[in-house]
Enzyme design. Structure first.
Site, PDB file in Angstrom:
ATOM      1  N   ASP A  38       0.806  -1.222   0.000  1.00  0.00           N
ATOM      2  CA  ASP A  38       0.000   0.000   0.000  1.00  0.00           C
ATOM      3  C   ASP A  38       0.839   1.273   0.000  1.00  0.00           C
ATOM      4  O   ASP A  38       0.417   2.295  -0.525  1.00  0.00           O
ATOM      5  CB  ASP A  38      -1.006   0.006   1.155  1.00  0.00           C
ATOM      6  CG  ASP A  38      -0.370  -0.218   2.518  1.00  0.00           C
ATOM      7  OD1 ASP A  38       0.858  -0.388   2.610  1.00  0.00           O
ATOM      8  OD2 ASP A  38      -1.126  -0.221   3.515  1.00  0.00           O
ATOM      9  N   ASP A  81       3.022   1.032  13.596  1.00  0.00           N
ATOM     10  CA  ASP A  81       2.445  -0.320  13.554  1.00  0.00           C
ATOM     11  C   ASP A  81       3.222  -1.371  14.332  1.00  0.00           C
ATOM     12  O   ASP A  81       2.625  -2.312  14.853  1.00  0.00           O
ATOM     13  CB  ASP A  81       2.277  -0.816  12.117  1.00  0.00           C
ATOM     14  CG  ASP A  81       1.337   0.044  11.306  1.00  0.00           C
ATOM     15  OD1 ASP A  81       0.558   0.800  11.899  1.00  0.00           O
ATOM     16  OD2 ASP A  81       1.391  -0.037  10.072  1.00  0.00           O
TER      17      ASP A  81
END
Length: 734
Positions: free
Chosen positions: A74, A447
């Site tokens: 992404d 993350d």
């Protein structure tokens, strides 16, 4: 999982929305002028190994070449898999600073008849502040590219990024390509992607919801297109087809209802001559609560619901990936998505969907190569955000699937391990290179929190820092005069701040934390002796709050009202009583001489208006401050911020750090992402910024790199660079 990446949106202005379509060789685009200096001296660039760490949104095995596959991500570009070396090769690192928006890959396509041809549809965001998308075309499997700029925007990091593929080589003609867009309908190229035009006969109207065409798939000589902007009703088609390349129609009898609202992916079983389509009630990867799997026999028009399990109660989820076995008719693998109660899985059928087996139930995982995948637990989970699934056309038991953090693979349908070597997608927040100790690097990332890198060529053996485990880190700092003491902040499972007394190997949460830390944990600083902590607070929406101070290792905290709200605290590396902060709202340097109890304004009238301006202190010196203010240049103070002078040697500075001095030099080497000529690049100075040499090259640019850079205080010439989607890059002089 990638909320931290959305903050990169305002780095640079993109191409205007109505820009004319142009075709340019990729390495000659924009700022790559002939007068740019080459990398001097020569550098070798590699990833500091972690292993994946980002959302793999698509995987595609080549149907006619054994062992060849491609992956898209992404925000981190595309990769090519070589089965002989069991390794991924990055294909888009040559995209530079001006092209940061092209590191998100919306779709990829291969040509079954011409194995060396590869196409990428690139563009990270479809928002007004982002540039337009582009098509990258290769005739050597991604070794080199030709680029066509589009007049539309693509969304490789938008909702629905796990759908697809939205790019397809026409099954009738290898020179014809189709591209599904989010807001601008269907595009077609008759010259292998060099030029594009809208398909006027495509029946679905352009929509502002941002899904548009969700996939394109060849079914024999026909082309099918999923449409993600319908409402699931019988009168709103979400699957279209053309059998002649000109006329499009809604596919009759297609499923309706909430569980079939958005078609996510499709795969065609050429042996059984049946098309499998996965559906959900939302595009994902988040927000799905219902879904289904349906099978279509195109010759008869018969639809069959073959959903493995219907969501119900608290176990709500959608369906995502789908892949057929090219060697065995009726053998199909599908994935659930956003299934948090029972955890996501892959279902496999060998009878066309009459019966299914959950591969999770018998899965045996080995994550010894990437220990962070345990996420602080005893065993890894099967995964989440599973929308990319692929079956090797030459090996029925070789199945791979992507998650929000890695790519898992199996060769026997039972034993699974990360199939991720060479693929690094971390969005890095902060880097520290300790002056002593086992590790040369400690990283803080989005993350995956904080990691202690004992080796640069292997994933950290301790995995993610635990006690607490962070989802995303917001800050990390080391006491300059007491390197064993390290602190970190972020979004944690047991508090949002922690300290280490052994250089970052093990951690303990602060005994207490300010209430602001629950919703707005920001960067942190520690005094040179580790006796004082300053914690700044910034909400994800940009709201800034007063900083807090602790003089007892986080047991108690008090507000520092004179500290500029939201600023990043900087500790003096030599004097433990001194702290600094740069107010980016007013362009004013603030300093404290009483261990952070109070701050007063010093130099003012400096550049303002950008929260990403950075203040850093030169190691081993008191009051030697450097201020990177992007296109406003680089400033330096040698009197603790009482005054600043502009550095004449560069006209733009985005991030700056220090490393071991050059042989014979008495000042640290300076590393910078900035501009000294016509290109933004990575530079080094060995003479206090009087002169610079570029140390990266046109093949190693990695899009936007303005977050953090630091040299190694023990190894001259080694530099660590944070990227937004290509992990931690480190360069060494050769």
């Amino acid at each position: 999982m990638h909320a931290s990446r959305l903050s990169r949106r305002a780095v640079l202005a993109g191409t205007a929305a109505g820009a004319a379509l142009t075709t340019v060789p990729l390495l000659q685009s924009r700022a790559h002028a002939a007068e740019v200096t080459t990398a001097t001296p020569s550098y070798r660039w590699r990833n500091a190994t972690i292993g994946g760490t980002g959302f793999v949104t698509g995987v595609l095995f080549h149907p006619s070449v054994r062992g060849l596959a491609y992956a898209r991500t992404d925000i981190g570009g595309a990769y090519r898999w070589d089965d002989r070396t069991a390794r991924w090769t990055p294909l888009t690192d040559q995209l530079g600073w001006d092209d940061w928006n092209l590191l998100g890959v919306e779709a990829l396509a291969v040509d079954p008849a011409h194995p060396d041809r590869l196409y990428l549809a690139v563009g990270t965001y479809a928002q007004s502040w982002a540039g337009n998308g582009a098509i990258l075309r290769s005739v050597d499997r991604g070794a080199t590219w030709t680029r066509t700029d589009l007049a539309v925007k693509l969304g490789g990091n938008e909702d629905g990024r796990g759908a697809g593929e939205r790019l397809l080589v026409d099954p009738r003609d290898s020179d014809t390509l189709w591209l599904g867009t989010r807001h601008d309908g269907l595009l077609k190229s008759a010259d292998r992607g060099a030029t594009w035009a809208a398909v006027s006969g495509f029946p679905a109207a352009a929509s502002a919801t941002g899904q548009g065409v969700t996939f394109l798939v060849a079914v024999g000589r026909a082309v099918y297109a999923g449409w993600g902007d319908g409402d699931g009703s019988a009168t709103a088609a979400n699957l279209y087809r053309t059998t002649d390349g000109t006329t499009w129609e809604g596919v009759p009898g297609q499923p309706t209802g909430t569980s079939a609202k958005v078609p996510i992916r499709a795969a065609y079983d050429r042996h059984a001559r049946e098309l499998y389509v996965t559906y959900a009630d939302a595009p994902g990867p988040n927000g799905q609560s219902a879904g289904s799997v349906h099978r279509l026999a195109p010759a008869t028009g018969r639809w069959t619901d073959v959903t493995p399990v219907q969501p119900g109660g608290s176990d709500s989820f959608g369906y995502g990936g789908v892949a057929v076995d090219a060697r065995r008719a009726g053998t199909v693998v599908v994935s659930t998505n956003n299934r948090w109660a029972a955890v996501d899985t892959l279902y496999r059928t060998t009878d066309g969907g009459l019966t299914w087996t959950s591969l999770k139930d018998s899965a045996v995982f080995d994550v010894s190569e990437t220990p962070f995948l345990k996420w602080g637990a005893d065993e890894p989970k099967f995964g989440w955000w599973i929308q990319a699934v692929a079956v090797d056309p030459y090996d029925s038991k070789h199945v791979v699937y992507g998650t929000g953090a890695t790519l898992y693979g199996t060769r026997d349908l039972t034993h699974w391990a990360p199939q991720i070597r060479g693929l690094e997608e971390t969005s890095v927040i902060r880097l520290i290179s300790p002056p002593v100790g086992e590790a040369h690097l400690i990283s803080a990332s989005g993350d995956i929190g904080v990691m202690y890198h004992e080796r640069l060529t292997a994933s950290p053996s301790r995995g993610m820092a635990t006690n607490p485990v962070f989802g995303s880190a917001t800050g990390i700092a080391q006491a300059a005069g007491r390197p064993a003491y390290v602190v970190r902040t972020g979004w944690g499972d047991n508090g949002n701040g922690a300290y280490s007394g052994d250089g970052g190997r093990t951690w303990a949460p602060f005994a207490a934390q300010p209430s602001l830390a629950h919703d707005a944990p920001g960067p942190i600083a520690t005094s040179a002796d580790g006796g004082t902590l300053l914690w700044s607070f910034v909400h994800w929406d940009g709201t800034k709050y007063a900083a807090h101070r602790s003089a007892d290792n986080g047991a108690t905290w008090s507000e520092v009202s004179s500290f500029p709200k939201g600023a990043t605290p900087v500790a003096d590396p030599a004097d433990p009583t001194l702290f600094y902060a740069y107010d980016t709202d007013t362009g004013t340097l603030y300093a404290s001489t009483d261990s952070g109890l109070s701050f007063t304004a010093r130099a003012g009238g400096l550049p303002a208006g950008d929260s990403q301006f950075q203040l850093v202190a030169a190691p081993g010196r008191t009051g030697d401050l450097w201020l990177s203010v992007k296109w406003n240049g680089l400033y330096r103070s040698v009197d603790g911020g009482a005054s600043f002078s502009k550095v004449a040697s560069c006209w733009a500075s985005y991030t700056l750090g220090f490393g071991r001095p050059a042989p014979g030099a008495d000042y640290p080497a300076i590393y910078q992402v900035g501009s000294t000529e016509t290109i933004t690049a990575v530079y080094r100075s060995d003479d206090e910024a009087n002169t610079w040499v570029r140390i990266n090259d046109d093949r190693h640019q990695w899009g936007w790199t303005g977050q953090c850079i630091t040299g190694d205080p023990r190894v001259y010439g080694r530099v660590y660079l944070a990227t937004n989607g290509r992990g931690i890059q480190y360069g060494e002089q050769i």
